[in-house]
Design an enzyme around this catalytic site. Sequence first.
Site, PDB file in Angstrom:
ATOM      1  N   LYS A  81       0.592  -1.049  -0.017  1.00 30.53           N
ATOM      2  CA  LYS A  81      -0.136  -0.012  -0.013  1.00 30.53           C
ATOM      3  C   LYS A  81       0.801   1.314  -0.124  1.00 30.53           C
ATOM      4  O   LYS A  81       1.954   1.180   0.736  1.00 30.53           O
ATOM      5  CB  LYS A  81      -0.772   0.012   1.305  1.00 30.53           C
ATOM      6  CG  LYS A  81      -1.963   0.911   1.195  1.00 30.53           C
ATOM      7  CD  LYS A  81      -2.817   1.169   2.543  1.00 30.53           C
ATOM      8  CE  LYS A  81      -3.892   1.832   2.507  1.00 30.53           C
ATOM      9  NZ  LYS A  81      -4.894   1.615   3.903  1.00 30.53           N
ATOM     10  N   SER A 156      -9.835   1.966   2.568  1.00 29.81           N
ATOM     11  CA  SER A 156      -8.923   2.695   1.584  1.00 29.81           C
ATOM     12  C   SER A 156      -7.968   1.911   0.826  1.00 29.81           C
ATOM     13  O   SER A 156      -7.476   2.292  -0.375  1.00 29.81           O
ATOM     14  CB  SER A 156      -8.052   3.704   2.453  1.00 29.81           C
ATOM     15  OG  SER A 156      -7.071   3.082   3.463  1.00 29.81           O
ATOM     16  N   SER A 180      -9.993  -0.025   6.662  1.00 29.25           N
ATOM     17  CA  SER A 180      -9.359  -0.093   5.431  1.00 29.25           C
ATOM     18  C   SER A 180      -8.730  -1.264   4.847  1.00 29.25           C
ATOM     19  O   SER A 180      -8.241  -1.198   3.855  1.00 29.25           O
ATOM     20  CB  SER A 180      -8.496   0.979   5.421  1.00 29.25           C
ATOM     21  OG  SER A 180      -9.226   2.237   5.218  1.00 29.25           O
TER      22      SER A 180
END
Lengths: 518, 98
Positions: A81, A156, A180
């Site tokens: 990420k 996210s 997330s």
Amino acid sequence: MSAAILTATASDLGRRIAARELTSVEVTRVFLGQIKRVDADVHAFLHVDAEGALAQAAAVDARLDAGEELGPLAGVPLALKDLFCQEGVPTTAGSQILAGWRPPYSATVTQRLLDAGIVILGKTNLDEFAMGSSTENSAFGATHNPWDLDRIPGGSGGGSSAALAAFEAPLAIGTDTGGSIRQPASVTGTVGVKPTYGGTSRYGVIAMASSLDQPGPCARTVLDAALLHAVIAGHDPMDSTSIDAPVPPVVDAARSGDVRGLRVGVVRELSGEGYAPGVEQRFGEAVALLAQAGAEIVEVSCPHFGYALGAYYLIMPSEVSSNLARYDAMRYGLRAGDDGTRSAEEVMNLTRGEGFGDEVKRRVIIGTYALSSGYYDAYYGSAQKVRRLIASDFDAAFEQVDVLVSPSTPTTAFRLGERTADPLAMYASDLCTIPSNMAGNASGSFPCGLAPEDGLPVGFQVMAPPLADDRVYRVGAALERALGGGVLTDRIAERWTAGAAPDGSAPDDTARDRAEEA
Amino acid sequence: MALTTADVARLAELARIALTPEELERLAPQLDVILDAVASVSEVATADTEPMSHALPLTNVFRDDVVTPSLPAAAVLAGAPSVEDGRFRVPRILGEGA
């Protein structure tokens, strides 16, 4: 050959690389080829570090050839990420304000991955500063759900979950502040775990809300997630909130999957109005499967969970407004409007106005309000009290049961654009996941089938007490076995891997062409 | 209405975010709706509930005062928007005529 590598589990790839049946370079090339072939459609990656990944792979191969014993995931590629600093590799947090920035150091999680011989393919897309539930808040465009490209991959960490579901990587890393990791896992039919707060290091992870943020593993199988969890977890002196305790036995639990006699509490408040019928149906079936596997099922009430969303949207923005003060246009990142006449304060205002997107601005402003004198007690103070009540709900529940379960998110993947104009509808995606961030306990999302009405994945959430992360994996593994039919994402494997060239290079046709044919 | 457009303009100023008039018109009503929705927390937050700021019972962490290497200055300055003589170059920090 290459399709078999793309769909293999990380544990299998690691085993074959260690046995020298495959080289890490060979495996890495196959995944780089897949990214090249399909990522124009999925947009899971913000940056692909082909050169760096191949160099890491070659180094792992050299160590293994020399007879060195490395961990079970050595040589296996991973999608990181883009919230984690990686020295010298562009790190944006999905924000214009950090576009082009290359960190001078690596996060502890990044370093532990590299030390374990895991190959970092690149950085995955996310909502700006991890603020969102759909990746639509990314300054660099949304990611598409590999189950249906018109739908959101969650957020996210939608880049990480989509990379897994489109077979662009067998492993990924996320962060979970309000869901997330778990909500993207839920809507893409993958596995994602938020460890106990303090179980994984936040050092070098770009901060959103420091009392809630927690890095964690993402994968397509429970065992792969557990193996990755074991690599990144453990005490880090660089993070003052890191827990100095042994890592829970997550890998043993994932291998065992024995839930006989385990007391499983179904949270009454996380069901009913707002929950899609297909989500409730698959969730109910999964609970029945756990009962068949020997778990004891009871209904549990957590009366304050209904207030968690409100408390979260006060506490989190308050911490956001403080954390994001560091983007001041002075030492790194974007600087706008510095024409030689303007003051530092004017440049700061212009830079933050230009560099932040709408959701970041909304949260900074709400946080500034909630912390301002005169409103502090009514908003931030009350929210902190609700946080206590939620933690007390968990404490009381864990006196009766070993784990709590619920759907991971109330609906399946919604359409891109469906909730962007309505922040409150977007926030509701995290209704089930937020309580565990507030209390800091371990929690994971596991695939539990497809909703009959739309054929999209449904996630099953397992919540365990702090430092009992192993129970999350135990229940996840039990469910994975009981569901049968193999790994859920295998149902779209043909669509995403058909036509992958044997050498991993990209053929001319695009994934969208094949999807339309199918 | 809990938050007016003027309130949001003032908060943005405090948060050092320049908003265009269009942004202000778009964001202010959204913020008002959000604030209204989260106000429910005061329904259950009673005086005898102890606020919780963190998931862990935090205690101060001590360590020995050992010298460890820092990042090289050049590596840090490499990410700066503007550099002069091995230092961060910043816009003027005092107002006109100061």
